[in-house]
Structures are given as structure tokens and as C-alpha cells.
Design a protein around this motif. Structure first.
Motif, PDB file in Angstrom:
ATOM      1  N   TRP A 261       0.792  -1.119   0.116  1.00 52.41           N
ATOM      2  CA  TRP A 261      -0.303  -0.088   0.032  1.00 52.41           C
ATOM      3  C   TRP A 261       1.019   1.053  -0.003  1.00 52.41           C
ATOM      4  O   TRP A 261       0.466   2.294  -0.221  1.00 52.41           O
ATOM      5  CB  TRP A 261      -0.989   0.096   1.023  1.00 52.41           C
ATOM      6  CG  TRP A 261      -1.799  -0.545   1.281  1.00 52.41           C
ATOM      7  CD1 TRP A 261      -2.206  -1.553  -0.475  1.00 52.41           C
ATOM      8  CD2 TRP A 261      -3.432  -0.545   1.739  1.00 52.41           C
ATOM      9  NE1 TRP A 261      -3.857  -2.239   0.111  1.00 52.41           N
ATOM     10  CE2 TRP A 261      -4.296  -1.332   0.744  1.00 52.41           C
ATOM     11  CE3 TRP A 261      -3.944   0.267   2.904  1.00 52.41           C
ATOM     12  CZ2 TRP A 261      -5.578  -1.738   1.358  1.00 52.41           C
ATOM     13  CZ3 TRP A 261      -5.335  -0.226   2.757  1.00 52.41           C
ATOM     14  CH2 TRP A 261      -6.035  -0.556   2.455  1.00 52.41           C
ATOM     15  N   TYR A 262       1.996   1.236   0.844  1.00 46.31           N
ATOM     16  CA  TYR A 262       2.935   2.247   0.099  1.00 46.31           C
ATOM     17  C   TYR A 262       3.304   3.110  -1.255  1.00 46.31           C
ATOM     18  O   TYR A 262       3.160   4.480  -1.095  1.00 46.31           O
ATOM     19  CB  TYR A 262       4.206   2.226   1.499  1.00 46.31           C
ATOM     20  CG  TYR A 262       4.641   3.151   1.791  1.00 46.31           C
ATOM     21  CD1 TYR A 262       4.573   4.523   2.498  1.00 46.31           C
ATOM     22  CD2 TYR A 262       5.957   3.556   1.898  1.00 46.31           C
ATOM     23  CE1 TYR A 262       5.427   5.437   2.414  1.00 46.31           C
ATOM     24  CE2 TYR A 262       7.529   3.958   2.069  1.00 46.31           C
ATOM     25  CZ  TYR A 262       6.424   5.075   2.787  1.00 46.31           C
ATOM     26  OH  TYR A 262       7.803   6.341   2.625  1.00 46.31           O
TER      27      TYR A 262
ATOM     28  N   PRO B 128       3.366  11.210   0.764  1.00 48.56           N
ATOM     29  CA  PRO B 128       3.221   9.541   1.455  1.00 48.56           C
ATOM     30  C   PRO B 128       4.074   8.478   3.037  1.00 48.56           C
ATOM     31  O   PRO B 128       3.050   8.479   3.372  1.00 48.56           O
ATOM     32  CB  PRO B 128       3.605   8.449   0.517  1.00 48.56           C
ATOM     33  CG  PRO B 128       4.779   9.228  -0.260  1.00 48.56           C
ATOM     34  CD  PRO B 128       4.137  11.106   0.042  1.00 48.56           C
ATOM     35  N   ASN B 129       4.412   9.269   3.475  1.00 50.98           N
ATOM     36  CA  ASN B 129       5.157   8.897   4.396  1.00 50.98           C
ATOM     37  C   ASN B 129       4.702   9.964   5.813  1.00 50.98           C
ATOM     38  O   ASN B 129       5.293   9.054   7.011  1.00 50.98           O
ATOM     39  CB  ASN B 129       6.458   8.557   4.824  1.00 50.98           C
ATOM     40  CG  ASN B 129       7.045  10.110   4.377  1.00 50.98           C
ATOM     41  OD1 ASN B 129       7.103  11.351   3.746  1.00 50.98           O
ATOM     42  ND2 ASN B 129       8.568  10.000   5.050  1.00 50.98           N
TER      43      ASN B 129
ATOM     44  N   ARG C 184       2.807   3.657  25.081  1.00 48.55           N
ATOM     45  CA  ARG C 184       1.830   2.457  24.081  1.00 48.55           C
ATOM     46  C   ARG C 184       1.410   3.924  23.605  1.00 48.55           C
ATOM     47  O   ARG C 184       0.622   5.111  23.826  1.00 48.55           O
ATOM     48  CB  ARG C 184       1.226   1.924  24.977  1.00 48.55           C
ATOM     49  CG  ARG C 184       1.566   0.789  25.434  1.00 48.55           C
ATOM     50  CD  ARG C 184       0.163   0.335  26.431  1.00 48.55           C
ATOM     51  NE  ARG C 184      -0.115   1.058  27.579  1.00 48.55           N
ATOM     52  CZ  ARG C 184      -1.122   0.689  28.547  1.00 48.55           C
ATOM     53  NH1 ARG C 184      -1.797  -0.359  28.029  1.00 48.55           N
ATOM     54  NH2 ARG C 184      -0.690   1.257  29.428  1.00 48.55           N
ATOM     55  N   VAL C 185       1.886   3.503  22.228  1.00 43.46           N
ATOM     56  CA  VAL C 185       1.143   4.978  20.667  1.00 43.46           C
ATOM     57  C   VAL C 185       0.497   4.505  20.001  1.00 43.46           C
ATOM     58  O   VAL C 185       0.505   3.389  19.911  1.00 43.46           O
ATOM     59  CB  VAL C 185       2.204   5.568  20.734  1.00 43.46           C
ATOM     60  CG1 VAL C 185       3.263   6.539  20.985  1.00 43.46           C
ATOM     61  CG2 VAL C 185       3.529   4.799  19.668  1.00 43.46           C
ATOM     62  N   ALA C 186      -0.019   5.370  19.071  1.00 45.25           N
ATOM     63  CA  ALA C 186      -0.504   4.970  17.854  1.00 45.25           C
ATOM     64  C   ALA C 186      -0.533   5.823  16.491  1.00 45.25           C
ATOM     65  O   ALA C 186       0.063   7.330  16.991  1.00 45.25           O
ATOM     66  CB  ALA C 186      -2.538   4.803  18.431  1.00 45.25           C
ATOM     67  N   LEU C 187      -0.131   4.854  15.504  1.00 46.99           N
ATOM     68  CA  LEU C 187       0.192   6.096  14.679  1.00 46.99           C
ATOM     69  C   LEU C 187      -1.264   5.904  13.169  1.00 46.99           C
ATOM     70  O   LEU C 187      -1.534   4.973  13.132  1.00 46.99           O
ATOM     71  CB  LEU C 187       1.375   5.179  13.874  1.00 46.99           C
ATOM     72  CG  LEU C 187       2.919   4.628  14.149  1.00 46.99           C
ATOM     73  CD1 LEU C 187       3.985   4.265  13.705  1.00 46.99           C
ATOM     74  CD2 LEU C 187       2.828   6.107  13.910  1.00 46.99           C
ATOM     75  N   LEU C 188      -0.924   6.662  12.847  1.00 46.60           N
ATOM     76  CA  LEU C 188      -1.816   6.549  11.129  1.00 46.60           C
ATOM     77  C   LEU C 188      -1.493   7.167  10.424  1.00 46.60           C
ATOM     78  O   LEU C 188      -0.942   8.388   9.931  1.00 46.60           O
ATOM     79  CB  LEU C 188      -3.072   7.518  12.060  1.00 46.60           C
ATOM     80  CG  LEU C 188      -4.502   6.752  10.568  1.00 46.60           C
ATOM     81  CD1 LEU C 188      -5.229   5.939  10.503  1.00 46.60           C
ATOM     82  CD2 LEU C 188      -5.422   8.459  10.553  1.00 46.60           C
ATOM     83  N   PHE C 189      -1.748   6.491   9.251  1.00 46.77           N
ATOM     84  CA  PHE C 189      -1.563   7.039   7.674  1.00 46.77           C
ATOM     85  C   PHE C 189      -2.599   7.198   7.016  1.00 46.77           C
ATOM     86  O   PHE C 189      -4.112   6.295   6.762  1.00 46.77           O
ATOM     87  CB  PHE C 189      -0.575   5.809   6.886  1.00 46.77           C
ATOM     88  CG  PHE C 189       0.842   5.662   7.336  1.00 46.77           C
ATOM     89  CD1 PHE C 189       2.043   6.238   6.761  1.00 46.77           C
ATOM     90  CD2 PHE C 189       0.925   4.611   8.270  1.00 46.77           C
ATOM     91  CE1 PHE C 189       2.985   6.343   6.991  1.00 46.77           C
ATOM     92  CE2 PHE C 189       2.004   4.577   8.887  1.00 46.77           C
ATOM     93  CZ  PHE C 189       3.297   4.887   8.736  1.00 46.77           C
ATOM     94  N   PRO C 190      -3.086   8.396   6.953  1.00 51.56           N
ATOM     95  CA  PRO C 190      -4.151   9.158   6.256  1.00 51.56           C
ATOM     96  C   PRO C 190      -4.232   9.221   4.338  1.00 51.56           C
ATOM     97  O   PRO C 190      -4.251   9.957   4.437  1.00 51.56           O
ATOM     98  CB  PRO C 190      -4.822  10.173   7.641  1.00 51.56           C
ATOM     99  CG  PRO C 190      -3.320  10.550   7.175  1.00 51.56           C
ATOM    100  CD  PRO C 190      -2.048   9.629   7.325  1.00 51.56           C
ATOM    101  N   TRP C 191      -3.897   7.859   3.365  1.00 52.53           N
ATOM    102  CA  TRP C 191      -4.102   8.553   2.442  1.00 52.53           C
ATOM    103  C   TRP C 191      -5.651   8.384   1.630  1.00 52.53           C
ATOM    104  O   TRP C 191      -5.963   7.558   1.328  1.00 52.53           O
ATOM    105  CB  TRP C 191      -3.386   6.686   2.070  1.00 52.53           C
ATOM    106  CG  TRP C 191      -2.299   6.856   2.205  1.00 52.53           C
ATOM    107  CD1 TRP C 191      -1.040   8.006   2.006  1.00 52.53           C
ATOM    108  CD2 TRP C 191      -1.584   5.075   2.291  1.00 52.53           C
ATOM    109  NE1 TRP C 191       0.151   7.148   2.817  1.00 52.53           N
ATOM    110  CE2 TRP C 191       0.050   6.386   2.928  1.00 52.53           C
ATOM    111  CE3 TRP C 191      -1.640   4.337   2.583  1.00 52.53           C
ATOM    112  CZ2 TRP C 191       1.228   4.823   3.697  1.00 52.53           C
ATOM    113  CZ3 TRP C 191      -0.345   3.370   2.791  1.00 52.53           C
ATOM    114  CH2 TRP C 191       0.187   3.797   3.661  1.00 52.53           C
TER     115      TRP C 191
END
Length: 214
Positions: free
Chosen positions: A33-34, A45-46, A93-100
Motif C-alpha cells: 500500500w505504501y 506519503p510517509n 504505548r502509541v498509535a500511528l495513522l497513515f491517512p491516504w
């Protein structure tokens, strides 16, 4: 390369996402997907949203840049005296989001952030433009400053300090690797009946895949 994000989005929404389409390895699925996001010439995109929580339970969100990734996790770089770093120190503890959004896709990652080695941080720091290296030394990230001119004075001082030769890695700057425990792939569909698949694993276990309701 056929760069047409709108056409890609329309086709991806029509095709949807099924379990048979998924790679058993979520990192390889992310890579697929990346690479789609890069091929469609999306801006940054990153870029990924990073969520942390402070000692009082207040969440914070900001955008950072993915610089490295592999099966061990997803790496970004920052000032170790920044607010995000202090929060990670209290609660990793963390969260990541790639909003494409342009492709009707999102990737959501949860896990724990750990500092990478100084050697690995130095290896990346050496690839940064000289101006960005100076900026890492000059900016007291997340601290209150009275004016931009004060920051510019510090930049000028660092330029004089490092006028010749290589710029060393600051001891207060480096990378974090987010080691994932969950990775969710979200594919937009018509009528908000989106396709969502979540990879999960316990410590030392293999990844399992679950479909989630939209």
C-alpha cells in the motif's frame, strides 16, 4: 507509472479488499500500500499521525514522518527533549495513522515506541540535509520561545559552530521504533460499507487476521 489518484481511488473502492488479497505478513501488506501511495504521487506519503498520552491521560496528536520500516517496526526521528518524547518515556504505548484519503485508504498501527540505537540514529542523521542537521541542534523542541528571531539567532550560532566538517549527532536527538501489536488496513467502499482488516499478535505469536465491521 500512471499517476491518477482519482482513478486509483475509484478502482480501489470498486474492487474492495478481501482476506484473499492480504499478505500474511502485515509489513509486506503495508509495503504494498505504501508503494501504491508513492506511485500515485501523493504529497508526503510517509506522513503519519502519532498519538501519545501524557501522565494525566491527556492524548496528544501530531504528524511525523516515517523514515524506516521493517518487520521490527516503524521508525521516526525527533528531539528526545520534546513533549512527545517525554510522553513516550512515561507511557510508551502509541498509535500511528497513515491517512491516504486521496486513495480511500488508511493504515492504523498500535504498539509501543522504543528508542533505536545511537548507531542507527547517527546513520540516518548523516543523510539529512545540512540545514536540517543545524536545525536539530538549534531548536529546543516543544519549549516556549519568545520570538522566531531568537530561534534564528540560535541557528546562526550553530552555523558558526559547525562551519567546517561534519555535524555530529546531538545527544538529545534520535529515533524511535514503534513495535506494532495491531495493524489495521482500511479500504473505503461505497455506502460507507468499508473493508477493514486487523492483524493482531501476542508476544512471540504469529499474526492473526480479523475482519472488522465498518
Amino acid at each position: 507509472m500512471n499517476v491518477n489518484p482519482e482513478a486509483f481511488r475509484t478502482a480501489a473502492m470498486a474492487q474492495g479488499l478481501g482476506e484473499a488479497d492480504l499478505n500474511p505478513d502485515p509489513v509486506l501488506q503495508f509495503q504494498h500500500w505504501y508503494e501504491d501511495a508513492i506511485a500515485q504521487d501523493l504529497p508526503e506519503p510517509n506522513a503519519m499521525s502519532l498519538a501519545t498520552v501524557d501522565a494525566d491521560g491527556q492524548p496528544y496528536l501530531r504528524t511525523v514522518l516515517l523514515k524506516l520500516y521493517d518487520r521490527a517496526g516503524f521508525v521516526f526521528f525527533t528531539n528526545y527533549d520534546s513533549r512527545k518524547s517525554h510522553q513516550i518515556g512515561t507511557n510508551p504505548r502509541v498509535a500511528l495513522l497513515f491517512p491516504w484519503v486521496a486513495l480511500a485508504r488508511q493504515v492504523h498501527i498500535t504498539g509501543s515506541a522504543r528508542r533505536i540505537s545511537t548507531t542507527d540514529s547517527l546513520r540516518y542523521f548523516a543523510t539529512r540535509p545540512r540545514g536540517s542537521q543545524i536545525g536539530a541542534w538549534a531548536s529546543p523542541q516543544s519549549r516556549v520561545i519568545s520570538s522566531r528571531s531568537l530561534l534564528e539567532l540560535e541557528v546562526a550560532a550553530m552555523q558558526r559552530r559547525f562551519a567546517e566538517g561534519e555535524i555530529p549527532l546531538p545527544d538529545f536527538w534520535g529515533g524511535y521504533r514503534v513495535e506494532p501489536t495491531e495493524i489495521e488496513f482500511w479500504q473505503g467502499r461505497d455506502c460507507r460499507l468499508h473493508d477493514r482488516f486487523r492483524y493482531r499478535r501476542a508476544a512471540g505469536a504469529d499474526w492473526t487476521v480479523e475482519r472488522l465491521a465498518p
